[in-house]
Design a protein around this motif. Structure first.
Motif, PDB file in Angstrom:
ATOM      1  N   TYR A  16      -6.316  -0.952  -3.512  1.00  0.00           N
ATOM      2  CA  TYR A  16      -6.284  -0.802  -4.827  1.00  0.00           C
ATOM      3  C   TYR A  16      -4.829  -1.282  -5.657  1.00  0.00           C
ATOM      4  CZ  TYR A  16      -4.768   3.902  -4.512  1.00  0.00           C
ATOM      5  OH  TYR A  16      -4.142   4.906  -3.870  1.00  0.00           O
ATOM      6  N   ILE A  52      -7.401   0.153 -12.985  1.00  0.00           N
ATOM      7  CA  ILE A  52      -7.334  -0.149 -11.333  1.00  0.00           C
ATOM      8  C   ILE A  52      -8.245  -1.199 -11.314  1.00  0.00           C
ATOM      9  CG2 ILE A  52      -9.567   1.478 -11.330  1.00  0.00           C
ATOM     10  CD1 ILE A  52      -8.445   2.315  -8.634  1.00  0.00           C
ATOM     11  N   VAL A  54      -9.826  -2.969  -7.506  1.00  0.00           N
ATOM     12  CA  VAL A  54     -10.101  -2.471  -6.098  1.00  0.00           C
ATOM     13  C   VAL A  54     -10.466  -3.739  -5.271  1.00  0.00           C
ATOM     14  CG1 VAL A  54     -11.614  -1.096  -4.524  1.00  0.00           C
ATOM     15  CG2 VAL A  54     -10.847  -0.160  -6.998  1.00  0.00           C
TER      16      VAL A  54
END
Length: 126
Positions: A16, A52, A54
């Protein structure tokens, strides 16, 4: 330029990237966090979900995500926050000072309070 953090699991199957700084960092001594980490507390930091990215397949149990291959604790992804297990970051984030401690009634007696951090007997959102 925005700060960027990267992290992932022990085996590298899940990675991530985080853009910018977290809006909260702390320690949690509750039973669930202790079991999740296999330690005396969870050291976490919260970013907005939009911060974020991922890659890789991860498993989730009761909102807590981990690598299904190596078992590394990674994050809790929610609608309002992406809570990252700070130990899963690639670099030790010395600048991410915990500003709150939750469930201190369960803090081990040999651990001292983090100087300057808010102390919460139970829930950290009080």
């Amino acid at each position: 330029m925005n700060k960027e953090y990267s992290g992932g699991c022990r085996c590298g199957a899940v990675r991530y990237t985080l853009q910018g700084e977290p809006f909260k960092a702390g320690l949690c001594h509750c039973t669930e966090c202790r079991k999740e980490t296999g330690s005396a507390f969870l050291y976490y930091a919260d970013w907005l979900p939009s911060q974020i990215l991922v890659s890789g397949d991860y498993a989730t149990y009761e909102g807590r995500s981990f690598c299904p291959k190596c078992g590394s604790t990674l994050f809790h992804l929610g609608d309002k926050q992406a809570e990252i297990a700070v130990g899963s970051l690639d670099e030790a984030p010395a600048a991410l000072m915990p500003l709150r401690e939750g469930w201190i009634k369960r803090r081990e007696p040999w651990l001292v309070a983090v100087v300057g951090a808010g102390q919460f007997r139970e829930d950290t959102d009080v």
